[in-house]
Design an enzyme around this catalytic site. Sequence first.
Site, PDB file in Angstrom:
ATOM      1  N   CYS A  41      26.445   5.824  24.732  1.00 54.84           N
ATOM      2  CA  CYS A  41      25.295   4.958  25.297  1.00 54.84           C
ATOM      3  C   CYS A  41      25.807   5.220  26.888  1.00 54.84           C
ATOM      4  O   CYS A  41      24.900   6.418  27.613  1.00 54.84           O
ATOM      5  CB  CYS A  41      24.652   3.578  24.540  1.00 54.84           C
ATOM      6  SG  CYS A  41      23.265   3.701  26.006  1.00 54.84           S
ATOM      7  N   GLY A 177      18.415  20.215  13.369  1.00 54.72           N
ATOM      8  CA  GLY A 177      17.332  20.058  13.880  1.00 54.72           C
ATOM      9  C   GLY A 177      17.129  18.870  13.750  1.00 54.72           C
ATOM     10  O   GLY A 177      15.969  18.615  13.100  1.00 54.72           O
ATOM     11  N   SER A 178      17.731  17.861  13.742  1.00 60.43           N
ATOM     12  CA  SER A 178      17.682  16.775  14.174  1.00 60.43           C
ATOM     13  C   SER A 178      17.421  16.078  15.167  1.00 60.43           C
ATOM     14  O   SER A 178      16.819  17.116  16.455  1.00 60.43           O
ATOM     15  CB  SER A 178      18.842  15.632  12.899  1.00 60.43           C
ATOM     16  OG  SER A 178      17.890  14.208  13.331  1.00 60.43           O
ATOM     17  N   TYR A 179      17.881  14.890  15.574  1.00 60.83           N
ATOM     18  CA  TYR A 179      17.215  13.959  17.452  1.00 60.83           C
ATOM     19  C   TYR A 179      17.553  14.278  18.235  1.00 60.83           C
ATOM     20  O   TYR A 179      17.604  14.529  18.931  1.00 60.83           O
ATOM     21  CB  TYR A 179      17.602  12.644  17.048  1.00 60.83           C
ATOM     22  CG  TYR A 179      16.206  11.859  15.358  1.00 60.83           C
ATOM     23  CD1 TYR A 179      15.119  11.929  15.265  1.00 60.83           C
ATOM     24  CD2 TYR A 179      16.902  11.520  14.155  1.00 60.83           C
ATOM     25  CE1 TYR A 179      14.489  11.295  14.525  1.00 60.83           C
ATOM     26  CE2 TYR A 179      16.217  11.512  13.208  1.00 60.83           C
ATOM     27  CZ  TYR A 179      14.821  11.705  13.353  1.00 60.83           C
ATOM     28  OH  TYR A 179      14.148  11.099  12.224  1.00 60.83           O
ATOM     29  N   GLY A 181      19.791  17.608  18.792  1.00 58.56           N
ATOM     30  CA  GLY A 181      19.848  18.532  18.464  1.00 58.56           C
ATOM     31  C   GLY A 181      18.064  19.218  19.179  1.00 58.56           C
ATOM     32  O   GLY A 181      18.672  19.814  19.847  1.00 58.56           O
ATOM     33  N   LEU A 182      17.925  18.084  18.462  1.00 60.06           N
ATOM     34  CA  LEU A 182      16.031  19.061  19.083  1.00 60.06           C
ATOM     35  C   LEU A 182      15.716  18.509  20.568  1.00 60.06           C
ATOM     36  O   LEU A 182      15.306  19.173  21.319  1.00 60.06           O
ATOM     37  CB  LEU A 182      14.690  18.292  18.515  1.00 60.06           C
ATOM     38  CG  LEU A 182      14.680  18.445  16.865  1.00 60.06           C
ATOM     39  CD1 LEU A 182      14.346  17.640  16.614  1.00 60.06           C
ATOM     40  CD2 LEU A 182      14.989  19.566  17.201  1.00 60.06           C
ATOM     41  N   GLU A 199      18.335  25.485  11.145  1.00 59.02           N
ATOM     42  CA  GLU A 199      18.086  24.038  10.149  1.00 59.02           C
ATOM     43  C   GLU A 199      18.583  24.258   9.142  1.00 59.02           C
ATOM     44  O   GLU A 199      17.388  25.237   8.275  1.00 59.02           O
ATOM     45  CB  GLU A 199      17.048  23.016  10.964  1.00 59.02           C
ATOM     46  CG  GLU A 199      16.648  21.432  10.106  1.00 59.02           C
ATOM     47  CD  GLU A 199      18.124  20.958   9.458  1.00 59.02           C
ATOM     48  OE1 GLU A 199      18.122  20.492   8.241  1.00 59.02           O
ATOM     49  OE2 GLU A 199      18.427  19.983  10.119  1.00 59.02           O
ATOM     50  N   HIS A 438      -7.871  -0.319  29.755  1.00 54.46           N
ATOM     51  CA  HIS A 438      -7.782   0.938  29.845  1.00 54.46           C
ATOM     52  C   HIS A 438      -7.892   1.306  31.329  1.00 54.46           C
ATOM     53  O   HIS A 438      -7.705   0.346  32.048  1.00 54.46           O
ATOM     54  CB  HIS A 438      -8.988   0.715  30.026  1.00 54.46           C
ATOM     55  CG  HIS A 438      -9.876   2.653  29.777  1.00 54.46           C
ATOM     56  ND1 HIS A 438     -10.303   3.451  28.876  1.00 54.46           N
ATOM     57  CD2 HIS A 438     -10.545   2.593  31.017  1.00 54.46           C
ATOM     58  CE1 HIS A 438     -10.895   4.929  29.378  1.00 54.46           C
ATOM     59  NE2 HIS A 438     -10.669   4.056  30.593  1.00 54.46           N
TER      60      HIS A 438
END
Length: 455
Positions: A41, A177-179, A181-182, A199, A438
């Site tokens: 991390c 094409g997972s987290y 890489g994207l 992918e 809001h």
Amino acid sequence: MPSFDAIVIGAGQSGPFLAARMVAKGMKVALIERKFLGGTCVNAGCMPTKTLVASARAAHVARRGADYGVLIPGTIDIDMTVVRKRAQAVTMNARNGLINWFAGMDGMTVIYGHARFEDAHTVRVNGDTLRAPKIFLNVGARPTIPDMQGIGSIDYLTSTSIIHLDQLPRHLAVIGGSYIGLEFAQMYRRFGAEVTVIERGPKLASREDADISDAIADILRSEGIAVHTDADGIGFAKTTDGIEVSIGNGQSPIEASHVLVATGRTPNTGDLGLDKAGVATDRRGYITVDDRLATNVEGIWALGDCNGRGAFTHTSYNDFEIAAANLLDGEDRKLSDRILAYALYIDPPLGRVGMSEKEARATGRKIMISTRPMSRVGRANERAETKGFMKVIADAETQQILGAAILGIEGDEAIHGFIDAMNAKAPYPVLKWAVPIHPTVSELIPTLLGDLKAV
């Protein structure tokens, strides 16, 4: 032979905090780390990559300035040296914070080196032998490099090495094409590189429902990222000007200047001497643990990515919380009580909690589903960021929320309304009659719940 009350091997997001708690209880603890305090991390994951994401978003917003009436003369240029140094500074601040914290902690011995088991209660590091009745493993994981044709003939990047780039790739090919890489794909496209995502499977972010995967692909394509799925013939060949990347499936090869391999992660368990301690692993190398993070060997626990029970910083930290509560506070907390939540940090982000629609259907429950486009969200319209949608799944009989997804502006924050409700085991009508502020993203949640319909 030095003896300790506990030995912690690995300084990711579980080990250091557990070590600190044990020291506060008067225990003598050795914390062994082979490289850097903070784990993935701090050093190669969330902190540097999200800093890079922020720089990429700044460039993206600047290019769109005219849409908001903000005129920026000239072109938007990227100084990758400054971008890299900014990410590096965030990492070093966090790492040095841990170093200074432990330096002032009586009872803590920090050892830099590679620890290996001699037996179930003995480890060797830097030629020294240490013993303790309790040993905690928090050794993390590393990028997986699959056996693809020609991979050994090229200089490829991983999620660890790409954060040190101080030049802009001409054309970045992202394999996977997972987290991870994207996030890098969109980031480098916004920095100005040509980007192609390749992918093997039929969808990006394959663990998600098809509607979410398709929306993610649409977001990336809208920014000029080429996406190739069902790539059944990925291979590489070095060329005069770069790297030829074969895709297969009848598609033409592409010419890339850089290749990022982002095809998953492998636990760092193969060189710990686990066999000498008798610690069991599964076929992928993850350490087998029970509901309280104990291994099959008494006195040895595994925390964080290396146990295969969560691949995120927050799940690793929660492993620390479970272990500390059970061992130090007399509680009885379990992994099975954890409701998994996570985010994909493309822009707009995806916030996810609990079951997907596919998973909920597989349980055989009677379920209810509701979706709403982000174009119905006031904040999204005010910011001119209306891509994506919200989705919630509930149990028709118990009225419990089973899962939710928010792919859209601030989705990683707004999803916490669902996370909190699910952890509180509140039936969805409780949240349906909330009165949110809001204009926020969360204000659409009661309306979304009000539209739940049996499917």
